[in-house]
Scaffold this motif. Sequence first.
Motif, PDB file in Angstrom:
ATOM      1  N   LEU A 199      -2.421   4.994 -14.793  1.00 46.44           N
ATOM      2  CA  LEU A 199      -3.592   4.135 -14.864  1.00 46.44           C
ATOM      3  C   LEU A 199      -3.446   3.114 -13.753  1.00 46.44           C
ATOM      4  O   LEU A 199      -2.400   2.483 -13.605  1.00 46.44           O
ATOM      5  CB  LEU A 199      -3.675   3.428 -16.221  1.00 46.44           C
ATOM      6  N   PHE A 200      -4.498   2.951 -12.972  1.00 41.38           N
ATOM      7  CA  PHE A 200      -4.458   2.157 -11.747  1.00 41.38           C
ATOM      8  C   PHE A 200      -5.587   1.145 -11.814  1.00 41.38           C
ATOM      9  O   PHE A 200      -6.764   1.521 -11.914  1.00 41.38           O
ATOM     10  CB  PHE A 200      -4.618   3.111 -10.560  1.00 41.38           C
ATOM     11  N   LEU A 201      -5.251  -0.132 -11.780  1.00 43.58           N
ATOM     12  CA  LEU A 201      -6.248  -1.202 -11.831  1.00 43.58           C
ATOM     13  C   LEU A 201      -6.185  -1.985 -10.531  1.00 43.58           C
ATOM     14  O   LEU A 201      -5.185  -2.630 -10.239  1.00 43.58           O
ATOM     15  CB  LEU A 201      -5.995  -2.104 -13.040  1.00 43.58           C
ATOM     16  N   ARG A 202      -7.240  -1.902  -9.739  1.00 41.61           N
ATOM     17  CA  ARG A 202      -7.265  -2.563  -8.434  1.00 41.61           C
ATOM     18  C   ARG A 202      -8.177  -3.772  -8.467  1.00 41.61           C
ATOM     19  O   ARG A 202      -9.091  -3.880  -9.281  1.00 41.61           O
ATOM     20  CB  ARG A 202      -7.752  -1.602  -7.345  1.00 41.61           C
ATOM     21  N   GLY A 203      -7.911  -4.674  -7.525  1.00 43.62           N
ATOM     22  CA  GLY A 203      -8.780  -5.817  -7.340  1.00 43.62           C
ATOM     23  C   GLY A 203      -9.786  -5.574  -6.232  1.00 43.62           C
ATOM     24  O   GLY A 203      -9.821  -4.495  -5.620  1.00 43.62           O
ATOM     25  N   PRO A 204     -10.627  -6.553  -5.926  1.00 44.69           N
ATOM     26  CA  PRO A 204     -11.584  -6.422  -4.817  1.00 44.69           C
ATOM     27  C   PRO A 204     -10.860  -6.291  -3.479  1.00 44.69           C
ATOM     28  O   PRO A 204      -9.717  -6.758  -3.320  1.00 44.69           O
ATOM     29  CB  PRO A 204     -12.370  -7.733  -4.885  1.00 44.69           C
ATOM     30  N   ALA A 205     -11.505  -5.645  -2.522  1.00 45.72           N
ATOM     31  CA  ALA A 205     -10.920  -5.507  -1.189  1.00 45.72           C
ATOM     32  C   ALA A 205     -10.705  -6.885  -0.567  1.00 45.72           C
ATOM     33  O   ALA A 205     -11.583  -7.748  -0.623  1.00 45.72           O
ATOM     34  CB  ALA A 205     -11.825  -4.666  -0.301  1.00 45.72           C
ATOM     35  N   GLU A 206      -9.528  -7.078   0.016  1.00 45.34           N
ATOM     36  CA  GLU A 206      -9.195  -8.332   0.679  1.00 45.34           C
ATOM     37  C   GLU A 206      -9.101  -8.186   2.192  1.00 45.34           C
ATOM     38  O   GLU A 206      -8.828  -9.156   2.903  1.00 45.34           O
ATOM     39  CB  GLU A 206      -7.896  -8.881   0.097  1.00 45.34           C
ATOM     40  N   LYS A 207      -9.330  -6.963   2.688  1.00 40.89           N
ATOM     41  CA  LYS A 207      -9.380  -6.730   4.126  1.00 40.89           C
ATOM     42  C   LYS A 207     -10.200  -5.469   4.362  1.00 40.89           C
ATOM     43  O   LYS A 207     -10.447  -4.687   3.428  1.00 40.89           O
ATOM     44  CB  LYS A 207      -7.974  -6.601   4.715  1.00 40.89           C
ATOM     45  N   GLU A 208     -10.625  -5.289   5.601  1.00 41.92           N
ATOM     46  CA  GLU A 208     -11.548  -4.197   5.909  1.00 41.92           C
ATOM     47  C   GLU A 208     -10.880  -2.831   5.828  1.00 41.92           C
ATOM     48  O   GLU A 208     -11.508  -1.844   5.449  1.00 41.92           O
ATOM     49  CB  GLU A 208     -12.127  -4.404   7.316  1.00 41.92           C
ATOM     50  N   ARG A 209      -9.605  -2.754   6.193  1.00 40.63           N
ATOM     51  CA  ARG A 209      -8.951  -1.449   6.283  1.00 40.63           C
ATOM     52  C   ARG A 209      -7.475  -1.584   5.976  1.00 40.63           C
ATOM     53  O   ARG A 209      -6.887  -2.668   6.057  1.00 40.63           O
ATOM     54  CB  ARG A 209      -9.155  -0.852   7.668  1.00 40.63           C
ATOM     55  N   SER A 210      -6.876  -0.463   5.622  1.00 39.56           N
ATOM     56  CA  SER A 210      -5.432  -0.410   5.406  1.00 39.56           C
ATOM     57  C   SER A 210      -4.834   0.553   6.426  1.00 39.56           C
ATOM     58  O   SER A 210      -5.542   1.347   7.059  1.00 39.56           O
ATOM     59  CB  SER A 210      -5.123   0.062   3.983  1.00 39.56           C
ATOM     60  N   ILE A 211      -3.537   0.476   6.579  1.00 39.63           N
ATOM     61  CA  ILE A 211      -2.853   1.268   7.593  1.00 39.63           C
ATOM     62  C   ILE A 211      -2.043   2.376   6.926  1.00 39.63           C
ATOM     63  O   ILE A 211      -1.479   2.183   5.842  1.00 39.63           O
ATOM     64  CB  ILE A 211      -1.930   0.371   8.459  1.00 39.63           C
ATOM     65  N   ILE A 212      -2.018   3.540   7.562  1.00 40.79           N
ATOM     66  CA  ILE A 212      -1.173   4.646   7.135  1.00 40.79           C
ATOM     67  C   ILE A 212      -0.304   5.043   8.314  1.00 40.79           C
ATOM     68  O   ILE A 212      -0.794   5.165   9.445  1.00 40.79           O
ATOM     69  CB  ILE A 212      -1.996   5.844   6.649  1.00 40.79           C
ATOM     70  N   THR A 213       0.970   5.240   8.057  1.00 36.42           N
ATOM     71  CA  THR A 213       1.907   5.568   9.125  1.00 36.42           C
ATOM     72  C   THR A 213       2.585   6.905   8.840  1.00 36.42           C
ATOM     73  O   THR A 213       2.685   7.338   7.698  1.00 36.42           O
ATOM     74  CB  THR A 213       2.993   4.489   9.276  1.00 36.42           C
TER      75      THR A 213
END
Length: 227
Positions: free
Chosen positions: A169-183
Amino acid sequence: MLEDLDRLVVDWSDLPKARAQTREILTALSEDKATLSQLLERAREEEDLFDKCEHHRLLDKLVIYDALDRGFRIRVHVSTEDHRDRPHDHRFTFTSLIMRGQYKHVRHDLVGRLSDQDIPRNAQDDFDAVPTDLRVVPRFVTNEQAGNCYTLHHSEIHTTYTTPDTVSLFLRGPAEKERSIITERETGRVWWRFGEDKEKDARRGSKRISKDYFDELTGRLRAMEVL
C-alpha cells in the motif's frame, strides 16, 4: 474506515506527524480487507480513478483513493518479475507499507552535478536516456518484510529489489517538483519522470491498462489473500 479516509488531511511539511498519520491509516487499511476490496471495486468503475491506474515494467499501480487536495493519494502496488538497478527519486514524499512479499531497499547518495540543460525534457525512457558523469553510491540497505512501513522524502535517491508478487500500500503526497530523476548505475545514463500532464503521448499511452487486466490483478490479490 472510509469515514477516516474522507476526513484525513496530511500536512507533509510536518514530516514526523505525516509519517505517523500515514502509517496509522495504511496499517488500518491493510487489516480491513472489506474496505480495501470496496475501494478496488470503486476504482474499476470510476473513470477518474481507473485512468490513473498504470502498468510499468517493474510494477503495476492501482489508484484506489485520490485526495491530493487534502494531501494524499493511495495506490496498491503489485511487483512484476522484472527487476532492474535503477536508482531514482520521486516528485513527492510517500509512505509505503508492505502487505506481502519482501524487498531489498537501498538508499543512495548522488555524486556529481547535473544541470537541467544537460538532459532534454523528452528523455523520458531508458531508450532515449542521456550519458552523464553522475554516479550513485549506496548509503545503507534495509530488508523490507511484510508488515514493514517507511516514509521516504522526495529528495532521497533509492532503489528496490522486490520479489515477484510483492504487494504494497503506497500513500503519496502532492508533487513537490516537476520531475524526478532515474539513473542507470552501470552507465551513468539518466532520464526523467514527469507527471502525466507533462509526459510524452506515447509514454502516457503505453502505461494504460484494460478492465480485463485490472480484473486479473484483483483476482491475483484475492488468490494471495491480500483481499
